[in-house]
Design a protein around this motif. Structure first.
Motif, mmCIF file in Angstrom:
data_model
loop_
_atom_site.group_PDB
_atom_site.id
_atom_site.type_symbol
_atom_site.label_atom_id
_atom_site.label_comp_id
_atom_site.label_asym_id
_atom_site.label_seq_id
_atom_site.Cartn_x
_atom_site.Cartn_y
_atom_site.Cartn_z
ATOM 1 N N TYR A 161 -8.593 -2.054 -3.127
ATOM 2 C CA TYR A 161 -7.231 -2.575 -3.067
ATOM 3 C C TYR A 161 -7.214 -3.951 -2.399
ATOM 4 O O TYR A 161 -6.643 -4.909 -2.919
ATOM 5 C CB TYR A 161 -6.343 -1.590 -2.298
ATOM 6 N N VAL B 13 2.325 1.958 -3.558
ATOM 7 C CA VAL B 13 1.451 2.114 -4.717
ATOM 8 C C VAL B 13 0.726 3.456 -4.724
ATOM 9 O O VAL B 13 0.201 3.877 -5.735
ATOM 10 C CB VAL B 13 0.420 0.956 -4.765
ATOM 11 N N ARG B 14 0.756 4.173 -3.607
ATOM 12 C CA ARG B 14 -0.045 5.389 -3.500
ATOM 13 C C ARG B 14 0.323 6.440 -4.544
ATOM 14 O O ARG B 14 -0.520 7.198 -5.005
ATOM 15 C CB ARG B 14 0.111 5.997 -2.098
ATOM 16 N N GLY C 109 -4.783 2.162 -5.281
ATOM 17 C CA GLY C 109 -3.802 2.776 -4.403
ATOM 18 C C GLY C 109 -3.716 4.276 -4.612
ATOM 19 O O GLY C 109 -3.662 5.049 -3.645
ATOM 20 N N GLU D 223 -2.935 -0.484 -8.829
ATOM 21 C CA GLU D 223 -2.323 0.829 -9.038
ATOM 22 C C GLU D 223 -3.361 1.937 -8.904
ATOM 23 O O GLU D 223 -3.128 2.955 -8.226
ATOM 24 C CB GLU D 223 -1.659 0.886 -10.412
ATOM 25 N N HIS E 211 -8.907 1.740 0.001
ATOM 26 C CA HIS E 211 -8.488 0.510 0.664
ATOM 27 C C HIS E 211 -9.396 -0.666 0.315
ATOM 28 O O HIS E 211 -8.933 -1.800 0.167
ATOM 29 C CB HIS E 211 -8.484 0.702 2.190
ATOM 30 N N TRP F 227 0.822 -1.223 0.000
ATOM 31 C CA TRP F 227 0.000 0.000 0.000
ATOM 32 C C TRP F 227 0.853 1.269 0.000
ATOM 33 O O TRP F 227 0.601 2.181 -0.794
ATOM 34 C CB TRP F 227 -0.954 -0.022 1.201
ATOM 35 N N ALA G 145 -3.772 -4.872 4.644
ATOM 36 C CA ALA G 145 -3.979 -3.576 3.995
ATOM 37 C C ALA G 145 -5.364 -2.997 4.270
ATOM 38 O O ALA G 145 -5.704 -1.939 3.761
ATOM 39 C CB ALA G 145 -3.775 -3.705 2.489
#
Length: 443
Positions: free
Chosen positions: A246, A132-133, A238, A235, A243, A129, A276
């Motif tokens: 994801y 990927v943000r 994120g 992707e 969340h 996580w 996550a």
């Protein structure tokens, strides 16, 4: 005549695996079978590779994947001596451009078979996580196009509509529609001008759509393609700070890994999904932990699987209402997981009981699920000697089967025909066989 340079890197990796030459070739061939790429080498090729002869280009990724699976880490072309230098560009992937390429190929029948030969990697790098943000590139906004909440709502509604079609009829029919919508509507919207709040909502909706499209590709047994869709969904989710999507996508990747028999990877993905998800509600917790239990059971972790299953059952007891979004987790889904855990741990009779309860609790709209899971019930009944009951269940499968277009359902009917072939002297077995074979040919 060109002098070959010995490939010491590949030889060292081979030595680390502990394989024989034949085992090396067979492992590579298994990966090739998954990707639809035949491997024609025999074990005499291995010393030639060590001496510096290069495998054919289509086979090199298969060798890398076979080594990665065996060694439990990502083996690059450079590490295996297939390239002279590593890729140190460090460039972030162009997410939107990648979506155009992926969706365009998937909606083009002439290219879909090539795309479907993509390789499912059991050593895939799973982005965390925090990593990927910030991976979504800053695309050049179109000054002539603006989007708002209505466009986001339309994308969400279209995804839900395609999901309904997928549940009823299978991914083979609905996925080209999903790919076309991705290219023609979602990608232009991602490039449009909008406030940050709207852009994040759009990225979240796009991630949901990619997750669904990946699931449909998996349903068609195009597992490498599904993995590409799932990675793009991660992707986008994120970058949107979403969340829920994801975690749902990571869990979906774990389901795929379990289905392919990659237990350790399935555990890793299921654990990543759970970790996550901050402050998950009871239904989401059951959704995530149930998959952890199934994955743990496949690896033989009896204590871990039973503990996770107990946690999932407790969480489901606390859940107050049934979610309406696609991918919802309900008592039927929970009992399916109980059945899978029981089966993986050797309790075949108990697994049948749980799977039958799941069938009774399942909403009628989920026709494809009914085909697959009732077929599993029949297979397990035959396994414990209940031939006539198995035939009854398999006839129920064949009642629904002509109405779905699904590679995984095709697989279950093939299993049915193979399993019932030795029992054709039995009147029930013969009737089932004679009914199933023409239906599979028609599909």
């Amino acid at each position: 005549m060109k002098t070959l340079t010995p490939n010491a890197s590949l030889a060292a990796l081979f030595e680390e695996t502990g394989w024989s030459r034949g085992q090396f070739i067979r492992a590579t061939a298994r990966v090739g079978a998954e990707a639809g790429i035949p491997v024609s080498y025999d074990d005499s090729a291995v010393p030639k590779w060590f001496a510096g002869s290069m495998p054919r280009p289509p086979v090199r990724p298969l060798i890398l994947e076979a080594l990665s699976r065996k060694l439990g880490r990502h083996v690059t072309a450079y590490a295996a001596g297939f390239t002279e230098s590593p890729d140190l560009s460090g460039r972030a992937p162009d997410t939107v451009a990648g979506l155009v390429d992926l969706g365009s190929a998937d909606m083009d029948p002439s290219r879909r078979s090539v795309l479907g030969a993509g390789l499912f990697s059991a050593a895939a790098v799973i982005p965390g996580w925090p990593d990927v943000r910030d991976r979504l590139e800053r695309v050049q906004s179109d000054p002539h196009m603006r989007i708002g909440r209505p466009e986001v709502s339309a994308i969400i509604s279209m995804t839900e509509h395609i999901s309904d079609l997928d549940d009823k009829f299978g991914g083979r029919m609905a996925r080209p529609m999903a790919a076309a919508f991705l290219v023609n509507t979602i990608v232009p919207a991602l490039k449009a001008t909008a406030p940050d709040e709207v852009k994040n909502a759009l990225r979240s909706a796009a991630a949901d759509h990619l997750y669904l499209t990946g699931y449909m590709a998996m349903d068609e047994r195009q597992d490498g393609l599904a993995q590409q869709y799932y990675t793009k969904a991660l992707e986008l989710a994120g970058s949107a700070g979403d969340h829920l999507t994801y975690c749902t996508t990571l869990r979906g990747m774990s389901v795929q890994a379990v289905d392919l028999g990659h237990g350790p990877l399935a555990v890793r993905l299921a654990d990543a999904a759970a970790s996550a998800s901050p402050q998950a509600g009871p239904r989401m917790l059951a959704f995530l932990v149930g998959q952890q239990a199934h994955a743990a059971a496949q690896t033989g972790d009896r204590a871990g699987a039973l503990l996770r299953m107990k946690e999932a059952e407790s969480a489901m007891d606390k859940a107050e209402s049934r979610a309406k979004a696609f991918g919802s987790y309900d008592p039927s889904s929970l009992n399916y997981h109980v059945g899978q855990v029981r089966y993986e741990l050797g309790d075949v009779a108990g697994s049948i009981e749980s799977m039958e309860l799941a069938d009774r609790l399942r909403e009628p709209v989920y026709r494809r699920t009914r085909v697959r899971y009732n077929a599993m019930i029949a297979e397990r009944k035959l396994e414990v000697g209940r031939l006539e009951e198995a035939c009854v269940d398999w006839h129920r499968v064949l009642d629904d089967y002509p109405h779905v277009q699904s590679g995984r359902c095709d697989d279950r009917v093939r299993i049915m025909i193979s399993a019932i072939t030795p029992h054709r002297k039995n009147v029930h077995g013969r009737e089932l066989y004679e009914r199933a074979v023409p239906l599979l040919k028609a599909a």
